[in-house]
Design a protein around this motif. Sequence first.
Motif, PDB file in Angstrom:
ATOM      1  N   ILE A   1       0.801  -1.227   0.000  1.00  0.00           N
ATOM      2  CA  ILE A   1       0.000   0.000   0.000  1.00  0.00           C
ATOM      3  C   ILE A   1       0.837   1.282   0.000  1.00  0.00           C
ATOM      4  O   ILE A   1       0.512   2.234  -0.715  1.00  0.00           O
ATOM      5  CB  ILE A   1      -0.999  -0.010   1.170  1.00  0.00           C
ATOM      6  N   PRO A   2       1.947   1.362   0.777  1.00  0.00           N
ATOM      7  CA  PRO A   2       2.760   2.593   0.737  1.00  0.00           C
ATOM      8  C   PRO A   2       3.277   2.942  -0.653  1.00  0.00           C
ATOM      9  O   PRO A   2       3.449   4.113  -0.982  1.00  0.00           O
ATOM     10  CB  PRO A   2       3.914   2.273   1.696  1.00  0.00           C
ATOM     11  N   LEU A   3       3.525   1.916  -1.499  1.00  0.00           N
ATOM     12  CA  LEU A   3       3.967   2.177  -2.868  1.00  0.00           C
ATOM     13  C   LEU A   3       2.897   2.946  -3.631  1.00  0.00           C
ATOM     14  O   LEU A   3       3.182   3.927  -4.326  1.00  0.00           O
ATOM     15  CB  LEU A   3       4.267   0.858  -3.582  1.00  0.00           C
ATOM     16  N   TRP A   4       1.643   2.536  -3.480  1.00  0.00           N
ATOM     17  CA  TRP A   4       0.545   3.204  -4.175  1.00  0.00           C
ATOM     18  C   TRP A   4       0.303   4.599  -3.617  1.00  0.00           C
ATOM     19  O   TRP A   4      -0.137   5.499  -4.339  1.00  0.00           O
ATOM     20  CB  TRP A   4      -0.726   2.358  -4.077  1.00  0.00           C
ATOM     21  N   SER A   5       0.638   4.789  -2.348  1.00  0.00           N
ATOM     22  CA  SER A   5       0.481   6.123  -1.771  1.00  0.00           C
ATOM     23  C   SER A   5       1.475   7.104  -2.380  1.00  0.00           C
ATOM     24  O   SER A   5       1.170   8.287  -2.558  1.00  0.00           O
ATOM     25  CB  SER A   5       0.659   6.068  -0.245  1.00  0.00           C
ATOM     26  N   ILE A   6       2.677   6.619  -2.743  1.00  0.00           N
ATOM     27  CA  ILE A   6       3.668   7.463  -3.422  1.00  0.00           C
ATOM     28  C   ILE A   6       3.170   7.842  -4.815  1.00  0.00           C
ATOM     29  O   ILE A   6       3.185   9.005  -5.211  1.00  0.00           O
ATOM     30  CB  ILE A   6       5.025   6.738  -3.522  1.00  0.00           C
ATOM     31  N   ILE A   7       2.729   6.824  -5.543  1.00  0.00           N
ATOM     32  CA  ILE A   7       2.256   7.040  -6.918  1.00  0.00           C
ATOM     33  C   ILE A   7       1.053   7.981  -6.939  1.00  0.00           C
ATOM     34  O   ILE A   7       1.015   8.959  -7.696  1.00  0.00           O
ATOM     35  CB  ILE A   7       1.882   5.691  -7.575  1.00  0.00           C
ATOM     36  N   LEU A   8       0.073   7.699  -6.084  1.00  0.00           N
ATOM     37  CA  LEU A   8      -1.140   8.511  -6.068  1.00  0.00           C
ATOM     38  C   LEU A   8      -0.873   9.919  -5.535  1.00  0.00           C
ATOM     39  O   LEU A   8      -1.477  10.886  -6.007  1.00  0.00           O
ATOM     40  CB  LEU A   8      -2.212   7.828  -5.201  1.00  0.00           C
ATOM     41  N   GLY A   9       0.033  10.043  -4.579  1.00  0.00           N
ATOM     42  CA  GLY A   9       0.360  11.362  -4.037  1.00  0.00           C
ATOM     43  C   GLY A   9       0.922  12.287  -5.104  1.00  0.00           C
ATOM     44  O   GLY A   9       0.543  13.463  -5.201  1.00  0.00           O
ATOM     45  N   ILE A  10       1.827  11.747  -5.929  1.00  0.00           N
ATOM     46  CA  ILE A  10       2.420  12.538  -7.013  1.00  0.00           C
ATOM     47  C   ILE A  10       1.385  12.853  -8.090  1.00  0.00           C
ATOM     48  O   ILE A  10       1.293  13.981  -8.583  1.00  0.00           O
ATOM     49  CB  ILE A  10       3.627  11.789  -7.618  1.00  0.00           C
ATOM     50  N   ILE A  11       0.581  11.845  -8.469  1.00  0.00           N
ATOM     51  CA  ILE A  11      -0.438  12.035  -9.505  1.00  0.00           C
ATOM     52  C   ILE A  11      -1.471  13.079  -9.081  1.00  0.00           C
ATOM     53  O   ILE A  11      -1.797  14.008  -9.839  1.00  0.00           O
ATOM     54  CB  ILE A  11      -1.150  10.707  -9.828  1.00  0.00           C
ATOM     55  N   PHE A  12      -1.982  12.943  -7.871  1.00  0.00           N
ATOM     56  CA  PHE A  12      -2.987  13.891  -7.375  1.00  0.00           C
ATOM     57  C   PHE A  12      -2.418  15.306  -7.295  1.00  0.00           C
ATOM     58  O   PHE A  12      -3.114  16.279  -7.547  1.00  0.00           O
ATOM     59  CB  PHE A  12      -3.491  13.447  -5.995  1.00  0.00           C
ATOM     60  N   ASN A  13      -1.149  15.414  -6.956  1.00  0.00           N
ATOM     61  CA  ASN A  13      -0.506  16.723  -6.848  1.00  0.00           C
ATOM     62  C   ASN A  13      -0.326  17.353  -8.228  1.00  0.00           C
ATOM     63  O   ASN A  13      -0.742  18.492  -8.467  1.00  0.00           O
ATOM     64  CB  ASN A  13       0.846  16.580  -6.148  1.00  0.00           C
ATOM     65  N   LEU A  14       0.288  16.605  -9.141  1.00  0.00           N
ATOM     66  CA  LEU A  14       0.593  17.150 -10.469  1.00  0.00           C
ATOM     67  C   LEU A  14      -0.674  17.472 -11.266  1.00  0.00           C
ATOM     68  O   LEU A  14      -0.696  18.428 -12.039  1.00  0.00           O
ATOM     69  CB  LEU A  14       1.465  16.163 -11.248  1.00  0.00           C
ATOM     70  N   LEU A  15      -1.722  16.666 -11.079  1.00  0.00           N
ATOM     71  CA  LEU A  15      -2.983  16.893 -11.801  1.00  0.00           C
ATOM     72  C   LEU A  15      -3.949  17.781 -11.030  1.00  0.00           C
ATOM     73  O   LEU A  15      -5.057  18.050 -11.502  1.00  0.00           O
ATOM     74  CB  LEU A  15      -3.653  15.550 -12.117  1.00  0.00           C
ATOM     75  N   SER A  16      -3.499  18.248  -9.853  1.00  0.00           N
ATOM     76  CA  SER A  16      -4.332  19.122  -9.005  1.00  0.00           C
ATOM     77  C   SER A  16      -5.723  18.538  -8.759  1.00  0.00           C
ATOM     78  O   SER A  16      -6.741  19.230  -8.835  1.00  0.00           O
ATOM     79  CB  SER A  16      -4.459  20.513  -9.642  1.00  0.00           C
ATOM     80  N   ILE A  17      -5.761  17.245  -8.478  1.00  0.00           N
ATOM     81  CA  ILE A  17      -7.032  16.577  -8.210  1.00  0.00           C
ATOM     82  C   ILE A  17      -7.502  16.963  -6.806  1.00  0.00           C
ATOM     83  O   ILE A  17      -6.788  16.737  -5.824  1.00  0.00           O
ATOM     84  CB  ILE A  17      -6.880  15.050  -8.298  1.00  0.00           C
ATOM     85  N   PRO A  18      -8.670  17.548  -6.687  1.00  0.00           N
ATOM     86  CA  PRO A  18      -9.142  18.008  -5.369  1.00  0.00           C
ATOM     87  C   PRO A  18      -9.622  16.857  -4.490  1.00  0.00           C
ATOM     88  O   PRO A  18     -10.080  15.827  -4.982  1.00  0.00           O
ATOM     89  CB  PRO A  18     -10.300  18.941  -5.726  1.00  0.00           C
ATOM     90  N   ILE A  19      -9.503  17.048  -3.211  1.00  0.00           N
ATOM     91  CA  ILE A  19     -10.008  16.083  -2.231  1.00  0.00           C
ATOM     92  C   ILE A  19     -10.947  16.836  -1.285  1.00  0.00           C
ATOM     93  O   ILE A  19     -10.602  17.924  -0.808  1.00  0.00           O
ATOM     94  CB  ILE A  19      -8.858  15.447  -1.415  1.00  0.00           C
ATOM     95  N   ILE A  20     -12.107  16.280  -1.040  1.00  0.00           N
ATOM     96  CA  ILE A  20     -13.081  16.969  -0.187  1.00  0.00           C
ATOM     97  C   ILE A  20     -12.511  17.160   1.221  1.00  0.00           C
ATOM     98  O   ILE A  20     -11.592  16.452   1.635  1.00  0.00           O
ATOM     99  CB  ILE A  20     -14.413  16.190  -0.109  1.00  0.00           C
ATOM    100  N   ASP A  21     -13.056  18.123   1.940  1.00  0.00           N
ATOM    101  CA  ASP A  21     -12.539  18.468   3.268  1.00  0.00           C
ATOM    102  C   ASP A  21     -12.517  17.275   4.213  1.00  0.00           C
ATOM    103  O   ASP A  21     -11.567  17.102   4.989  1.00  0.00           O
ATOM    104  CB  ASP A  21     -13.378  19.594   3.878  1.00  0.00           C
ATOM    105  N   VAL A  22     -13.567  16.473   4.143  1.00  0.00           N
ATOM    106  CA  VAL A  22     -13.624  15.299   5.018  1.00  0.00           C
ATOM    107  C   VAL A  22     -12.453  14.363   4.710  1.00  0.00           C
ATOM    108  O   VAL A  22     -11.812  13.817   5.612  1.00  0.00           O
ATOM    109  CB  VAL A  22     -14.951  14.544   4.849  1.00  0.00           C
ATOM    110  N   GLY A  23     -12.167  14.206   3.419  1.00  0.00           N
ATOM    111  CA  GLY A  23     -11.077  13.331   2.999  1.00  0.00           C
ATOM    112  C   GLY A  23      -9.722  13.806   3.508  1.00  0.00           C
ATOM    113  O   GLY A  23      -8.936  13.021   4.036  1.00  0.00           O
ATOM    114  N   THR A  24      -9.447  15.097   3.347  1.00  0.00           N
ATOM    115  CA  THR A  24      -8.157  15.635   3.796  1.00  0.00           C
ATOM    116  C   THR A  24      -8.026  15.543   5.321  1.00  0.00           C
ATOM    117  O   THR A  24      -6.946  15.265   5.842  1.00  0.00           O
ATOM    118  CB  THR A  24      -7.993  17.102   3.358  1.00  0.00           C
ATOM    119  N   THR A  25      -9.147  15.776   6.016  1.00  0.00           N
ATOM    120  CA  THR A  25      -9.114  15.696   7.479  1.00  0.00           C
ATOM    121  C   THR A  25      -8.828  14.276   7.946  1.00  0.00           C
ATOM    122  O   THR A  25      -8.019  14.046   8.854  1.00  0.00           O
ATOM    123  CB  THR A  25     -10.455  16.173   8.077  1.00  0.00           C
ATOM    124  N   VAL A  26      -9.478  13.296   7.310  1.00  0.00           N
ATOM    125  CA  VAL A  26      -9.261  11.887   7.666  1.00  0.00           C
ATOM    126  C   VAL A  26      -7.810  11.494   7.396  1.00  0.00           C
ATOM    127  O   VAL A  26      -7.169  10.828   8.227  1.00  0.00           O
ATOM    128  CB  VAL A  26     -10.211  10.966   6.867  1.00  0.00           C
TER     129      VAL A  26
END
Length: 302
Positions: free
Chosen positions: A163-188
């Motif tokens: 799972i940590p591997l996918w967190s690296i991949i998704l973290g970079i993808i979400f950042n570069l593509l500026s994919i928004p995350i709802i407030d509840v999601g970021t808080t969790v």
Amino acid sequence: MGFLTIICSIICMILIGVLLNYLDVLDSNDAEKLNKIVINIGLPCLIFNALYTADLSALPSFTILTVSTLMSSLIIGLITYFILKLFSLDKKVIWSIVVVVVLGNTGFLGYPMCQGIFGNTGLVRAVFSDLATSIIFILFSAILVLVFDGSIKSAIKKIVTFIPLWSIILGIIFNLLSIPIIDVGTTVIEYLSGLTIPIIMISSGISLNLKGFKENFKEVVSVSAIKLIIYPIIAFLILSVLSVSGLNLNVGVMEACMPSAMLALVLAINFNLDVDLTADCIFTNTLISLITMPIMFAFLIG
């Protein structure tokens, strides 16, 4: 947050684990369950949050810190491994020491140190240096599968389902593509990220065998010297060869001066290594780093 405050916080959390073990509230058998929470929930959220919120605009220039940290860790890991092989030590003992040497506390300790000394621009660079630690953690997870399981298929499955591997991949993808995350999601994610360090520290304390210092004295002292003195020198030489200078050099050296990461204990527990030895080494060089970090940084940077 000051340097002394950070070190004292680490020690206090480890001692909480020691106390819980002493009072029979938790024991070494509970450490495995705690680390499963870290690997599958806390650590992925911590990594994703760090990458998702980081400024990746200068990604190409910062990746040199990831590369240099990877090179430093792999070189010191190989040197340590072959030296230990000369003494014909048990395989589990060898890998218990190697994981302590290659994994540095570049996140929990490195982030606030770099931010406090170099500001937010230093923190961003520290994130990329710490990225190498995540990669090394994944790499050694696969290596240990091969060493103690012997199945390439198992190693590949371990990596793909890690799972940590996918967190690296998704973290970079979400950042570069500026994919928004709802407030509840970021808080969790932030709440779950906060679980990681305390649980690892407490787990380290639970696994810490204070009586083992005398038995493992030579190993603990040797590992501390390798991690806190030889490793920073190797890292400085690699950064110099790669023509890294200025703030990148300062952050790279500062991160190299960090003591061993608690993640080494996660590997030791998951692969049934010498947990007592690993915990002793981590706890000891964290204490010693209180003295060596400022000395080594001043010596190498001037």
